[in-house]
Write a protein that holds these residues in place. Structure first.
Motif, PDB file in Angstrom:
ATOM      1  N   ARG A   1      -8.042  58.416  33.315  1.00  0.00           N
ATOM      2  CA  ARG A   1      -8.797  59.251  33.848  1.00  0.00           C
ATOM      3  C   ARG A   1      -8.888  60.379  32.782  1.00  0.00           C
ATOM      4  N   ASP A   2     -10.229  61.137  32.888  1.00  0.00           N
ATOM      5  CA  ASP A   2     -10.489  61.991  32.033  1.00  0.00           C
ATOM      6  C   ASP A   2      -9.589  63.301  32.201  1.00  0.00           C
ATOM      7  N   TRP A   3      -9.177  63.576  33.216  1.00  0.00           N
ATOM      8  CA  TRP A   3      -8.427  64.843  33.843  1.00  0.00           C
ATOM      9  C   TRP A   3      -6.749  64.523  33.419  1.00  0.00           C
ATOM     10  N   VAL A   4      -6.401  63.550  32.880  1.00  0.00           N
ATOM     11  CA  VAL A   4      -5.000  63.231  32.639  1.00  0.00           C
ATOM     12  C   VAL A   4      -4.816  63.287  31.108  1.00  0.00           C
ATOM     13  N   ASP A   5      -4.087  64.014  30.580  1.00  0.00           N
ATOM     14  CA  ASP A   5      -3.744  63.794  29.125  1.00  0.00           C
ATOM     15  C   ASP A   5      -2.294  64.184  28.923  1.00  0.00           C
ATOM     16  N   ALA A   6      -1.547  63.241  29.387  1.00  0.00           N
ATOM     17  CA  ALA A   6       0.058  63.413  29.279  1.00  0.00           C
ATOM     18  C   ALA A   6       0.712  61.782  29.564  1.00  0.00           C
ATOM     19  N   PRO A   7       1.682  61.535  29.028  1.00  0.00           N
ATOM     20  CA  PRO A   7       2.306  60.327  29.150  1.00  0.00           C
ATOM     21  C   PRO A   7       2.673  60.072  30.770  1.00  0.00           C
TER      22      PRO A   7
END
Length: 265
Positions: free
Chosen positions: A218-224
């Motif tokens: 998803r473009d709004w998730v930036d984490a492991p």
């Protein structure tokens, strides 16, 4: 006095009764209850295993009544109407609605009283508190990562109830839902603003059978993204303690490497 005949209509209650050493008192469970590791369930009443009486929201109450239980166990607000329907069938009901981690732990003792094993219930609750204390000691004074927990993915829902407490107990921050509130659909922009360090996925009813890429892309998730068996976080049963411990090791692996080494010396 003979052991009480118990019908459990809630998977969390079934798991708790089993942890209390009371699986042999279960004469009825739902199709969603897991007693695979309890081969003696029902044996105190001359049965090989408890009768499956349907789903956790739509059991056959006539079949429940035929089992002649001393008590029927229900849990969660979603089963409150079911609890009332059981009472209308003339059944004695022990209904519990834990909303927080403390509620869940207190519920172990309550379930002990419900099924005639009060001392076992008190021991189970005390053991749970001891496990939480040990986790708290291990993560004390460490930086707290921001964590987003997803209980459902279509639409995405941030986990509520006791999960915010579980994240906090494991040494994390959870700014998405307050402890005790129900899980709710999440605003992707709110997740972006919170900038979580970890994403934990525990989709209800899916176990650990979720591809983390479905969330991580998803473009709004930036984490492991970490997938955890949903039974470890979604049920207010003793499995929740394993869930807290799993989260703590995920958030603070170094803390437990040191603790484990100390235990071996």
């Amino acid at each position: 006095m003979s052991a009480p005949r118990v019908v459990s209509l809630a998977p969390s209650a079934t798991a708790t009764v089993a942890a209390l050493g009371g699986a042999d008192r279960l004469v009825g469970v739902t199709a969603h209850c897991d007693l695979a590791d309890e081969p003696n369930a029902g044996s105190a009443h001359g049965e090989e295993s408890p009768t499956v009486v349907g789903g956790w929201l739509n059991p056959d109450l006539d079949q429940v009544a035929e089992l002649d239980p001393h008590v029927v166990l229900t849990s969660d607000a979603l089963q409150s109407d079911l609890a009332d329907a059981c009472r209308e069938h003339g059944l004695d009901v022990a209904h519990r609605e834990p909303a927080t981690l403390d509620d869940a732990v207190d519920g172990f003792a309550a379930r002990g009283r419900d099924v005639g094993r009060p001392e076992a219930g008190e021991r189970l609750a005390a053991d749970a508190r001891g496990r939480l204390d040990r986790v708290a000691d291990a993560v004390a004074d460490r930086p707290r990562p921001t964590v987003y927990c997803e209980e459902w993915s279509d639409p995405p829902m941030a986990a509520g109830n006791w999960v915010p407490d579980a994240v906090c107990a494991a040494g994390g921050r959870y700014p998405f839902v307050d402890a005790g509130e129900r899980s709710r659909e999440v605003d992707p922009a709110a997740v972006e603003r919170a900038d979580p360090d970890r994403v934990v996925v525990h989709v209800c009813g899916h176990g650990d059978r979720v591809d983390p890429a479905t969330v991580g892309e998803r473009d709004w998730v930036d984490a492991p993204v970490h997938v955890i068996d949903d039974s470890l976080l979604n049920q207010p049963s003793p499995a929740l303690l394993e869930g807290v411990e799993r989260l703590a090791r995920l958030f603070h692996p170094d803390a437990f490497s040191v603790a484990d080494a100390d235990d071996r010396t």
